[in-house]
Design an enzyme around this catalytic site. Structure first.
Site, mmCIF file in Angstrom:
data_model
loop_
_atom_site.group_PDB
_atom_site.id
_atom_site.type_symbol
_atom_site.label_atom_id
_atom_site.label_comp_id
_atom_site.label_asym_id
_atom_site.label_seq_id
_atom_site.Cartn_x
_atom_site.Cartn_y
_atom_site.Cartn_z
ATOM 1 C CE LYS A 214 -3.902 -2.198 2.401
ATOM 2 N NZ LYS A 214 -4.808 -2.098 3.571
ATOM 3 C CE1 TYR B 168 -9.327 -2.950 0.561
ATOM 4 C CE2 TYR B 168 -8.720 -0.864 -0.454
ATOM 5 C CZ TYR B 168 -8.369 -2.004 0.253
ATOM 6 O OH TYR B 168 -7.067 -2.191 0.661
ATOM 7 C CG PHE C 294 -13.305 2.415 7.404
ATOM 8 C CD1 PHE C 294 -12.728 1.824 6.282
ATOM 9 C CD2 PHE C 294 -14.072 1.630 8.246
ATOM 10 C CE1 PHE C 294 -12.914 0.472 6.002
ATOM 11 C CE2 PHE C 294 -14.269 0.277 7.964
ATOM 12 C CZ PHE C 294 -13.684 -0.299 6.835
ATOM 13 N NE ARG D 197 -6.134 -12.367 4.983
ATOM 14 C CZ ARG D 197 -6.871 -11.258 5.019
ATOM 15 N NH1 ARG D 197 -6.778 -10.350 4.050
ATOM 16 N NH2 ARG D 197 -7.700 -11.034 6.005
ATOM 17 C CB THR E 187 -7.679 -5.958 9.529
ATOM 18 O OG1 THR E 187 -8.147 -7.069 8.763
ATOM 19 C CG2 THR E 187 -7.974 -4.660 8.800
ATOM 20 C CG ASN F 278 -3.694 -2.455 7.095
ATOM 21 O OD1 ASN F 278 -3.531 -2.035 5.948
ATOM 22 N ND2 ASN F 278 -4.771 -3.144 7.451
ATOM 23 C CD GLU G 46 -8.528 -9.371 -3.734
ATOM 24 O OE1 GLU G 46 -9.329 -8.792 -2.983
ATOM 25 O OE2 GLU G 46 -7.414 -9.805 -3.338
HETATM 26 N N1 UDP Z 1 -9.828 -0.536 7.051
HETATM 27 C C1 UDP Z 1 -9.852 0.670 7.741
HETATM 28 N N2 UDP Z 1 -10.553 0.746 8.915
HETATM 29 C C2 UDP Z 1 -11.237 -0.325 9.417
HETATM 30 C C3 UDP Z 1 -11.208 -1.545 8.719
HETATM 31 C C4 UDP Z 1 -10.484 -1.609 7.539
HETATM 32 O O1 UDP Z 1 -9.245 1.656 7.296
HETATM 33 O O2 UDP Z 1 -11.860 -0.199 10.483
HETATM 34 C C5 UDP Z 1 -9.047 -0.620 5.797
HETATM 35 C C6 UDP Z 1 -7.683 -1.247 6.036
HETATM 36 O O3 UDP Z 1 -6.758 -0.612 5.165
HETATM 37 C C7 UDP Z 1 -7.912 -2.682 5.605
HETATM 38 C C8 UDP Z 1 -8.850 -2.477 4.424
HETATM 39 O O4 UDP Z 1 -9.723 -1.449 4.849
HETATM 40 O O5 UDP Z 1 -6.711 -3.354 5.283
HETATM 41 C C9 UDP Z 1 -9.630 -3.702 4.009
HETATM 42 O O6 UDP Z 1 -10.356 -4.191 5.113
HETATM 43 P P1 UDP Z 1 -10.515 -5.756 5.340
HETATM 44 O O7 UDP Z 1 -11.514 -5.946 6.433
HETATM 45 O O8 UDP Z 1 -10.760 -6.441 4.034
HETATM 46 O O9 UDP Z 1 -9.071 -6.162 5.949
HETATM 47 P P2 UDP Z 1 -7.802 -6.896 5.317
HETATM 48 O O10 UDP Z 1 -8.323 -7.972 4.397
HETATM 49 O O11 UDP Z 1 -6.974 -5.865 4.600
HETATM 50 O O12 UDP Z 1 -7.068 -7.468 6.503
HETATM 51 MG MG MG Z 2 -9.743 -7.890 2.916
#
Ligand code: UDP
Ligand code: MG
Length: 153
Positions: A10, A50, A58, A86, A92, A113, A127
């Site tokens: 990112k 997304y 958010f 993962r 996350t 993150n 994806e």
């Molecule tokens: N995100 C955020 N706030 C939140 C949850 C998610 O900014 O409370 C963002 C964060 O960058 C995250 C992305 O949205 O990585 C995608 O969310 P997801 O739940 O798919 O998590 P990931 O698969 O990236 O762990």
């Molecule tokens: Mg995700």
């Protein structure tokens, strides 16, 4: 089973100069880079990627963050790539991520993150196709392959 998965380093990883250190971790684990490029994510691409989050409070911040600076998009291939990667990435919320994971080592935030990785085999297929054309993905054999896995793995 050999799988392919999509990763995005990112904008925070790019702006903080962490690209090399992150890619090294996946190479060290034995994953093969079969696609790699730096791109600027458009607002439309962010909304597709997304789609499950566009209604969240958010999302506007997430879209601004993901589209303001470049990302490094990457397809990695290897045994059980989706699940193993993962786990290497961590949860996350990086504040809860264990040391040794990428998020645990490089971030303390939920929104900044560092890295995206596909969350299931089905998502990974979608994806990879969303971010890479067929001709941008490469079939080749690592010289180390015979040392990474036994013949029955
Ligand atoms: N995100 C955020 N706030 C939140 C949850 C998610 O900014 O409370 C963002 C964060 O960058 C995250 C992305 O949205 O990585 C995608 O969310 P997801 O739940 O798919 O998590 P990931 O698969 O990236 O762990
Ligand atoms: Mg995700």
């Amino acid at each position: 089973m050999k799988e392919r998965t999509l990763l995005l380093l990112k904008p925070d990883a790019v702006m903080r100069g962490l690209i090399g250190r992150i890619i090294t971790r996946f190479e060290s684990k034995g994953f093969k880079i079969v696609g790699l490029k730096m791109i600027h994510i458009s607002k439309d691409l962010s909304k597709d990627h997304y789609a499950h989050l566009t209604a969240k409070p958010f999302y506007p911040d997430l879209e601004k963050f993901m589209t303001e600076n470049p990302v490094v998009a990457m397809v990695l291939e290897g045994k059980e790539a989706v699940e193993v990667i993962r786990n290497i990435v961590g949860p996350t919320n990086a504040s809860k991520a264990a040391g040794g994971t990428i998020r645990g080592d490089f971030s303390n935030s939920t929104s900044r993150n560092i890295i995206h990785a596909s969350d299931s085999k089905e998502t990974a297929v979608k994806e990879v196709a969303r971010f890479f054309k067929k001709e941008e993905l490469h079939d080749y054999k690592l010289v180390s392959e015979s040392f990474l896995y036994a013949s029955d793995e």
